[in-house]
Design a protein around this motif. Structure first.
Motif, short mmCIF file in Angstrom:
data_model
loop_
_atom_site.label_atom_id
_atom_site.label_comp_id
_atom_site.label_asym_id
_atom_site.label_seq_id
_atom_site.Cartn_x
_atom_site.Cartn_y
_atom_site.Cartn_z
N LEU A 206 -0.38 4.31 -1.79
CA LEU A 206 -1.65 4.89 -1.33
C LEU A 206 -1.44 5.48 0.06
CD1 LEU A 206 -3.99 1.91 -2.37
CD2 LEU A 206 -3.75 4.10 -3.58
N HIS B 112 -5.83 -1.96 5.11
CA HIS B 112 -6.35 -0.93 4.22
C HIS B 112 -7.82 -1.22 3.95
CE1 HIS B 112 -5.11 2.37 1.43
NE2 HIS B 112 -6.29 2.08 0.88
N TYR C 104 -6.44 -0.64 -7.75
CA TYR C 104 -5.63 0.13 -6.80
C TYR C 104 -4.44 -0.64 -6.23
CZ TYR C 104 -9.73 3.18 -6.91
OH TYR C 104 -10.75 4.01 -7.33
N SER D 271 -10.69 5.32 -0.14
CA SER D 271 -9.47 4.53 0.09
C SER D 271 -8.85 4.97 1.40
CB SER D 271 -8.49 4.75 -1.07
OG SER D 271 -7.23 4.19 -0.79
N PHE E 246 0.80 -1.23 0.00
CA PHE E 246 0.00 0.00 0.00
C PHE E 246 0.83 1.28 0.00
CE2 PHE E 246 -2.45 -3.15 2.64
CZ PHE E 246 -3.38 -3.49 1.65
N ILE F 148 -10.57 -4.18 -6.44
CA ILE F 148 -9.37 -3.77 -5.73
C ILE F 148 -8.15 -3.78 -6.65
CG2 ILE F 148 -10.29 -4.55 -3.51
CD1 ILE F 148 -8.40 -6.97 -3.71
N THR G 219 -15.34 6.18 -4.73
CA THR G 219 -14.59 5.22 -3.93
C THR G 219 -13.92 5.93 -2.76
OG1 THR G 219 -14.16 3.88 -5.89
CG2 THR G 219 -12.72 3.51 -4.00
N PHE H 10 -11.19 -0.23 1.39
CA PHE H 10 -11.83 0.41 0.24
C PHE H 10 -13.34 0.35 0.42
CE2 PHE H 10 -7.77 -0.85 -1.73
CZ PHE H 10 -7.41 0.36 -2.31
#
Length: 561
Positions: free
Chosen positions: A226, A249, A277, A241, A223, A274, A239, A251
């Motif tokens: 992100l 994590h 991302y 996140s 991740f 998913i 979305t 979503f």
């Protein structure tokens, strides 16, 4: 139902051991009350629901004596941003100010928080937890509440029907019962209290992930790309996140009316979503669930000696992360008032201020959450372009842009005028507002957070004076007040040998940063004045006339003369 009646008596029985119940347990336990908590689930959920807490809630956790331990497991000062479908930034929320000492933005993993708080309750022999037990019914009289409870199978948090074994029913006696038992509250249902507001039909798919173990040890770095909390304002599929501690994590994907629930909860669909991302092979899916949400408040939060808190009293949509924090604020408001009644001789009527103080703030948070939802979840491309243009223009308007970036729209911790326990708020008045918490300097030169210095009870502050020289100390000792002298930076008394020795029983603090001094100056509070803080650190009153404060304590708390 054959009920076994016991002689056990408690100060408070709490139904529910979520974050609200846990906070109540710590606050009440630390204040010396005997507490019994029933929780129908045999163990914690084990998955994330709440993901965020703020500086106000962390200050409550500080009062509860758990803040430093739970904060160690949080992601701190992360940026929150609204982005377009292509990832370009619409706006960012960045506010690293710390008026309450704690960071404003803190992302958590709820199982870490709940487990740690439950473990820390071992320090209180006066707090008892009974899992797999549910409140069945209760009756109350002028002096207390009889609570019947029975063994429960638990519902695995809504996955199956909860059942009760009526043959195991027992009864206990308590001075107060607090229903912190969630949106389907048994306590609220028995009281016949309605929830008002709106249930939204929009559906969202929540997907909780955890990075898989790396071959060489630790976790795969799934991740890193992100790093921030993103509201992805995509007309195709809005979305959310959310980065979390410990390789977790979340979503959330907004579905359209035509989308099939079973299809979107299917493993293949989740993997595809998913995959936009993250690398699906690097993560484990812990949960995938389609849900709707409510924006509702209970009509009444109190019936005699029975009170509602947390989701039992109000349900906040998840779009600003304030649902759990609202319950934490409830616990703070209730715990010291119950202590005042049981230990200080205050009137039961002070509990009327629980709803008048908390309801407006809870509703404002709900309204803001709904508004943010409406910004994020726009499916119409033309409406989305209008939103983007409006945000672009707002950010380039100097004062408005700065206000948006620091999240100035977030409801402030200020009680509605004339609807709180304390002196009436005057022009520029600070009564009913939350007192700041900077670090201050003790007489021995050590820095300390203000709340840690003054404790968790009533505080009488003398601005560059000893408040005991002015007030009726016999009266304030009835509520176990502490006494503090606050000096502006560099204004401590100086003199010859023997002058200015510390006076026993006085908390002697210097405002080395000037934050408190500036706050007092802006409020028109001058040296020689007194400021009284309630145990929840809201300002009870400020005055140069000590008799005004003495009289207010007696009248507002209903203390006998």
């Amino acid at each position: 139902m054959n009920t076994t009646y016991t002689q056990d008596t408690y100060d408070v029985v709490v139904a529910g051991l979520g974050p609200t119940g846990l906070t109540l347990a710590h606050l009440l336990g630390r204040r010396g009350m005997r507490v019994l908590i029933f929780e129908r689930e045999p163990e914690f959920y084990g998955l994330a629901r709440a993901v965020y807490t703020d500086d106000e809630a962390l200050r409550v956790f500080q009062t509860a004596g758990v803040a430093d331990e739970i904060h160690a497991d949080m992601n701190v000062d992360s940026i929150v941003q609204w982005v377009r479908e292509d990832g370009s930034i619409l706006t960012q929320f960045r506010n690293h100010e710390r008026p309450l000492w704690w960071p404003i933005t803190n992302f958590l993993y709820q199982p870490f928080l709940e487990t740690r708080m439950a473990d820390l309750l071992d320090r209180y022999p006066n707090v008892e937890i009974r899992r797999a037990r549910e409140v069945v019914k209760f009756t109350q009289d002028d002096d207390g509440v009889d609570v019947v409870h029975a063994a429960a199978t638990g519902s695995d948090y809504g996955k199956r029907e909860n059942t009760l074994d009526e043959a195991t029913a027992e009864s206990v006696r308590a001075s107060f019962l607090i229903g912190a038992d969630g949106g389907r509250s048994v306590v609220r249902t028995q009281l016949g209290i309605e929830m008002r507001g709106k249930s939204y039909p929009e559906r969202w798919l929540v997907v909780d992930l955890k990075a898989k173990d790396a071959p060489g040890g630790g976790l795969i770095d799934a991740f890193r790309h992100l790093p921030y909390f993103d509201f992805v304002c995509s007309p195709t599929m809005p979305t959310v996140s959310c980065p979390q501690p410990g390789g977790h994590h979340r979503f959330e994907f907004a579905l359209s009316d035509e989308d099939d629930k079973a299809h979107f909860e299917d493993d293949a669909t989740v993997r595809s979503l998913i995959g936009r991302y993250v690398n699906p092979d690097e993560v484990e899916v812990l949960r995938q669930l389609v849900y709707t949400f409510n924006a509702v408040l209970a009509d009444r939060w109190r019936d005699g000696r029975v009170l509602l808190a947390g989701d039992a009293a109000h349900m906040t949509p998840q779009f600003i992360g304030q649902g759990m924090n609202a319950g934490v604020r409830d616990a703070d408001n209730l715990s010291w008032k119950i202590q005042a009644i049981l230990q200080h001789g205050a009137s039961l009527d002070i509990l009327d201020t629980y709803q008048t103080e908390r309801f407006p703030h809870a509703k404002a948070m709900i309204d803001l959450s709904v508004f943010n939802k409406s910004l994020v979840s726009i499916h119409d491309p033309r409406a989305a372009k209008a939103r983007d243009l409006g945000m672009w223009a707002a950010l380039r308007t100097p004062a408005l842009g700065a206000w948006v970036r620091r999240a100035g729209m977030k409801p402030k911790p200020v009680f509605k005028k004339s609807a709180y326990l304390g002196l009436a708020r005057s022009h520029r008045g600070v009564e009913g507002t939350l007192f700041p918490q900077p670090e201050v300097r003790r007489y021995d030169g050590r820095l300390i957070r203000f709340d840690d210095a003054v404790g968790i009870g009533w505080t009488v502050i003398g601005v560059e004076v000893d408040p005991r020289d002015l007030i009726d100390t016999a009266l304030w000792q009835r509520v176990d007040a502490t006494y503090t002298t606050l000096f502006a930076p560099g204004s401590r008394p100086q003199g010859t040998v023997g002058d200015g020795r510390r006076r026993i029983g006085l908390i002697d603090l210097e405002d080395t940063t000037g934050e408190l001094t500036g706050w007092l100056r802006r409020a028109g509070i001058k040296p020689g004045s007194l400021v009284v803080l309630r145990p929840d650190k809201f300002v009870f009153g400020a005055s140069r006339d000590p008799q005004v404060l003495d009289t207010a304590l007696t009248s507002q708390m209903g203390l006998s003369q």
